[in-house]
Design a protein around this motif. Structure first.
Motif, PDB file in Angstrom:
ATOM      1  N   ASP A  40     -17.331 -50.272  18.088  1.00 26.26           N
ATOM      2  CA  ASP A  40     -18.058 -49.011  18.608  1.00 26.26           C
ATOM      3  C   ASP A  40     -17.800 -48.662  19.784  1.00 26.26           C
ATOM      4  OD1 ASP A  40     -19.237 -48.541  16.031  1.00 26.26           O
ATOM      5  OD2 ASP A  40     -20.935 -49.616  16.624  1.00 26.26           O
ATOM      6  N   GLU A  41     -17.542 -49.579  20.970  1.00 26.44           N
ATOM      7  CA  GLU A  41     -17.285 -49.075  22.340  1.00 26.44           C
ATOM      8  C   GLU A  41     -15.985 -48.762  22.412  1.00 26.44           C
ATOM      9  OE1 GLU A  41     -18.297 -52.579  24.638  1.00 26.44           O
ATOM     10  OE2 GLU A  41     -20.378 -52.375  24.315  1.00 26.44           O
ATOM     11  N   SER A  42     -14.877 -49.556  21.565  1.00 21.61           N
ATOM     12  CA  SER A  42     -13.615 -48.964  21.674  1.00 21.61           C
ATOM     13  C   SER A  42     -13.383 -47.785  21.319  1.00 21.61           C
ATOM     14  CB  SER A  42     -12.782 -50.401  20.966  1.00 21.61           C
ATOM     15  OG  SER A  42     -12.908 -51.228  21.364  1.00 21.61           O
ATOM     16  N   ALA A  43     -14.217 -47.222  20.055  1.00 21.01           N
ATOM     17  CA  ALA A  43     -13.986 -45.862  19.551  1.00 21.01           C
ATOM     18  C   ALA A  43     -14.552 -45.096  20.590  1.00 21.01           C
ATOM     19  CB  ALA A  43     -14.825 -46.027  18.187  1.00 21.01           C
ATOM     20  N   ASP A  44     -15.536 -45.071  21.363  1.00 25.62           N
ATOM     21  CA  ASP A  44     -16.014 -44.385  22.401  1.00 25.62           C
ATOM     22  C   ASP A  44     -14.968 -44.024  23.518  1.00 25.62           C
ATOM     23  OD1 ASP A  44     -18.477 -44.147  21.062  1.00 25.62           O
ATOM     24  OD2 ASP A  44     -19.483 -45.495  22.542  1.00 25.62           O
ATOM     25  N   ALA A  45     -14.056 -45.099  23.799  1.00 25.99           N
ATOM     26  CA  ALA A  45     -13.191 -45.108  24.679  1.00 25.99           C
ATOM     27  C   ALA A  45     -11.893 -44.082  24.169  1.00 25.99           C
ATOM     28  CB  ALA A  45     -12.696 -46.469  25.216  1.00 25.99           C
ATOM     29  N   LEU A  46     -11.672 -44.456  23.014  1.00 28.19           N
ATOM     30  CA  LEU A  46     -10.590 -43.339  22.301  1.00 28.19           C
ATOM     31  C   LEU A  46     -11.111 -42.134  22.173  1.00 28.19           C
ATOM     32  CD1 LEU A  46      -9.138 -46.055  19.689  1.00 28.19           C
ATOM     33  CD2 LEU A  46      -8.253 -45.169  21.843  1.00 28.19           C
ATOM     34  N   THR A  47     -12.527 -41.867  21.854  1.00 25.99           N
ATOM     35  CA  THR A  47     -13.009 -40.460  22.046  1.00 25.99           C
ATOM     36  C   THR A  47     -12.919 -39.908  23.355  1.00 25.99           C
ATOM     37  OG1 THR A  47     -14.498 -40.939  20.259  1.00 25.99           O
ATOM     38  CG2 THR A  47     -15.023 -39.153  21.614  1.00 25.99           C
ATOM     39  N   ALA A  48     -13.289 -40.716  24.293  1.00 26.59           N
ATOM     40  CA  ALA A  48     -12.905 -40.141  25.806  1.00 26.59           C
ATOM     41  C   ALA A  48     -11.335 -39.885  26.114  1.00 26.59           C
ATOM     42  CB  ALA A  48     -13.616 -41.145  26.715  1.00 26.59           C
ATOM     43  N   ILE A  49     -10.547 -40.548  25.758  1.00 21.01           N
ATOM     44  CA  ILE A  49      -9.195 -40.234  25.946  1.00 21.01           C
ATOM     45  C   ILE A  49      -8.728 -38.884  25.132  1.00 21.01           C
ATOM     46  CG2 ILE A  49      -6.695 -41.079  25.425  1.00 21.01           C
ATOM     47  CD1 ILE A  49      -7.765 -44.051  26.024  1.00 21.01           C
ATOM     48  N   ALA A  50      -9.012 -38.856  23.900  1.00 16.35           N
ATOM     49  CA  ALA A  50      -8.712 -37.719  23.139  1.00 16.35           C
ATOM     50  C   ALA A  50      -9.396 -36.525  23.845  1.00 16.35           C
ATOM     51  CB  ALA A  50      -9.290 -37.737  21.725  1.00 16.35           C
ATOM     52  N   LYS A  51     -10.506 -36.397  24.302  1.00 15.80           N
ATOM     53  CA  LYS A  51     -11.232 -35.243  24.926  1.00 15.80           C
ATOM     54  C   LYS A  51     -10.693 -34.887  26.082  1.00 15.80           C
ATOM     55  CE  LYS A  51     -15.790 -35.654  22.912  1.00 15.80           C
ATOM     56  NZ  LYS A  51     -17.126 -35.673  22.982  1.00 15.80           N
ATOM     57  N   GLU A  52     -10.167 -35.914  27.007  1.00 18.64           N
ATOM     58  CA  GLU A  52      -9.410 -35.619  28.267  1.00 18.64           C
ATOM     59  C   GLU A  52      -8.036 -34.963  28.075  1.00 18.64           C
ATOM     60  OE1 GLU A  52      -7.966 -37.797  32.282  1.00 18.64           O
ATOM     61  OE2 GLU A  52      -9.526 -38.745  31.461  1.00 18.64           O
ATOM     62  N   LEU A  53      -7.489 -35.697  26.844  1.00 20.27           N
ATOM     63  CA  LEU A  53      -6.148 -34.904  26.529  1.00 20.27           C
ATOM     64  C   LEU A  53      -6.214 -33.539  26.189  1.00 20.27           C
ATOM     65  CD1 LEU A  53      -4.400 -38.052  24.954  1.00 20.27           C
ATOM     66  CD2 LEU A  53      -3.757 -36.864  27.061  1.00 20.27           C
ATOM     67  N   GLN A  54      -7.168 -33.251  25.258  1.00 19.54           N
ATOM     68  CA  GLN A  54      -7.528 -32.079  24.736  1.00 19.54           C
ATOM     69  C   GLN A  54      -7.844 -31.187  25.879  1.00 19.54           C
ATOM     70  OE1 GLN A  54     -10.811 -33.455  22.011  1.00 19.54           O
ATOM     71  NE2 GLN A  54      -9.432 -33.026  20.342  1.00 19.54           N
ATOM     72  N   GLY A  55      -8.779 -31.551  27.001  1.00 18.85           N
ATOM     73  CA  GLY A  55      -8.856 -30.494  27.999  1.00 18.85           C
ATOM     74  C   GLY A  55      -7.661 -30.248  28.572  1.00 18.85           C
ATOM     75  N   GLN A  56      -6.938 -31.093  29.029  1.00 20.24           N
ATOM     76  CA  GLN A  56      -5.433 -30.929  29.525  1.00 20.24           C
ATOM     77  C   GLN A  56      -4.742 -29.985  28.705  1.00 20.24           C
ATOM     78  OE1 GLN A  56      -2.852 -34.025  29.684  1.00 20.24           O
ATOM     79  NE2 GLN A  56      -1.436 -33.088  31.216  1.00 20.24           N
ATOM     80  N   VAL A  57      -4.618 -29.830  27.542  1.00 17.09           N
ATOM     81  CA  VAL A  57      -3.843 -28.733  26.646  1.00 17.09           C
ATOM     82  C   VAL A  57      -4.808 -27.559  26.657  1.00 17.09           C
ATOM     83  CG1 VAL A  57      -3.150 -28.328  24.449  1.00 17.09           C
ATOM     84  CG2 VAL A  57      -2.917 -30.632  25.117  1.00 17.09           C
ATOM     85  N   SER A  58      -5.976 -27.511  26.394  1.00  8.82           N
ATOM     86  CA  SER A  58      -6.657 -26.346  26.712  1.00  8.82           C
ATOM     87  C   SER A  58      -6.615 -25.602  28.150  1.00  8.82           C
ATOM     88  CB  SER A  58      -7.913 -26.581  26.402  1.00  8.82           C
ATOM     89  OG  SER A  58      -8.418 -27.036  25.041  1.00  8.82           O
ATOM     90  N   ALA A  59      -6.539 -26.708  29.234  1.00  9.68           N
ATOM     91  CA  ALA A  59      -6.233 -25.882  30.583  1.00  9.68           C
ATOM     92  C   ALA A  59      -4.996 -25.344  30.736  1.00  9.68           C
ATOM     93  CB  ALA A  59      -6.605 -26.929  31.601  1.00  9.68           C
ATOM     94  N   ALA A  60      -4.107 -25.643  29.960  1.00 11.95           N
ATOM     95  CA  ALA A  60      -2.717 -24.990  29.913  1.00 11.95           C
ATOM     96  C   ALA A  60      -2.744 -23.834  29.109  1.00 11.95           C
ATOM     97  CB  ALA A  60      -1.506 -26.102  29.369  1.00 11.95           C
ATOM     98  N   GLY A  61      -3.733 -23.462  28.590  1.00 12.61           N
ATOM     99  CA  GLY A  61      -3.708 -22.069  27.549  1.00 12.61           C
ATOM    100  C   GLY A  61      -3.263 -22.536  26.229  1.00 12.61           C
ATOM    101  N   MET A  62      -3.164 -23.649  25.772  1.00 18.88           N
ATOM    102  CA  MET A  62      -2.721 -24.060  24.354  1.00 18.88           C
ATOM    103  C   MET A  62      -3.814 -24.628  23.638  1.00 18.88           C
ATOM    104  SD  MET A  62       0.239 -23.017  24.935  1.00 18.88           S
ATOM    105  CE  MET A  62       1.754 -23.906  24.454  1.00 18.88           C
ATOM    106  N   ARG A  63      -3.491 -24.556  22.320  1.00 23.98           N
ATOM    107  CA  ARG A  63      -4.481 -25.080  21.496  1.00 23.98           C
ATOM    108  C   ARG A  63      -4.396 -26.642  20.938  1.00 23.98           C
ATOM    109  NH1 ARG A  63      -4.968 -24.020  15.303  1.00 23.98           N
ATOM    110  NH2 ARG A  63      -7.103 -24.622  14.916  1.00 23.98           N
ATOM    111  N   PRO A  64      -5.472 -27.456  21.495  1.00 28.16           N
ATOM    112  CA  PRO A  64      -5.278 -28.997  21.373  1.00 28.16           C
ATOM    113  C   PRO A  64      -5.622 -29.272  19.970  1.00 28.16           C
ATOM    114  CG  PRO A  64      -7.431 -28.409  22.272  1.00 28.16           C
ATOM    115  CD  PRO A  64      -6.649 -27.046  22.143  1.00 28.16           C
ATOM    116  N   ALA A  65      -4.890 -30.520  19.659  1.00 30.70           N
ATOM    117  CA  ALA A  65      -5.323 -30.881  18.065  1.00 30.70           C
ATOM    118  C   ALA A  65      -6.691 -31.517  18.001  1.00 30.70           C
ATOM    119  CB  ALA A  65      -4.155 -32.281  18.065  1.00 30.70           C
TER     120      ALA A  65
END
Length: 144
Positions: A40-65
Motif C-alpha cells: 500500500d505504501e509503495s502504491a502511494d509512492a507511485l501515485t505521488a510520482i504520477a501526480k507530479e508528472l501529470q502536473g508537469q504535463v499540465s503546466a506545459a499546457g498539455m493534457r496528462p495521461a
C-alpha cells in the motif's frame, strides 16, 4: 515541454499508474499483513510520482495521461494467473513486482539521459530505487 517530451512523459505516467494498480491488486491478494502495508505504501509512492508528472504535463499546457496503458489488463491477468498457479502467492506477487519495478526504473533512467529537467527525474529515480530495493529485499527474505 515539447510535444515529443509530453508523449514520453505521458507514456511513463500510464506505466506508473498501471504499476500502481498492480501494487494495489497485490496488496488485496497477499496474506501477510506487513506485506500488505508495504505494498500500500509503495502504491502511494507511485501515485505521488504520477501526480507530479501529470502536473508537469499540465503546466506545459498539455493534457496528462490519467489511466494505465492498453497492456494494463493483460499484465493484471498474467499476474493473477501466476499467483493462482503458485505454491506461495505472496512470493509470486513480490517477484512480479520486483521485475516490474526494475523495468520502470530503467525507463526513468533512459528519460534522465535525455531530460531537460534532470532534478525532477532524479527525484523519481530515487523513489523508484527505494521501491525496487524493498521488493528485492522482500524477495531475498522469501527465500529465493
Amino acid at each position: 515541454m515539447e510535444r515529443t517530451s509530453t508523449r514520453v512523459v505521458n507514456g511513463l505516467i500510464r506505466r506508473v499508474i498501471a504499476d500502481r494498480d498492480l501494487y494495489l491488486q497485490a496488496a488485496r491478494g497477499v496474506r501477510e499483513p506487513g506485506l500488505k502495508a508495504i505494498l500500500d505504501e509503495s502504491a502511494d509512492a507511485l501515485t505521488a510520482i504520477a501526480k507530479e508528472l501529470q502536473g508537469q504535463v499540465s503546466a506545459a499546457g498539455m493534457r496528462p495521461a490519467t489511466a494505465g496503458g492498453p497492456m494494463s489488463g493483460v499484465r493484471r491477468t498474467i499476474m493473477e494467473a501466476s499467483v493462482k498457479l503458485s505454491h506461495d502467492p505472496d512470493v509470486t506477487y513480490i517477484r512480479t513486482l520486483e521485475q516490474m519495478e526494475r523495468r520502470l526504473l530503467d525507463a526513468f533512467l533512459r528519460l534522465e539521459s535525455t531530460s531537460g529537467d534532470r532534478a525532477m527525474v532524479g527525484r523519481h529515480i530515487a523513489r523508484l530505487r527505494l521501491l525496487h530495493l524493498d521488493m528485492t529485499n522482500l524477495g531475498s527474505a522469501a527465500g529465493r
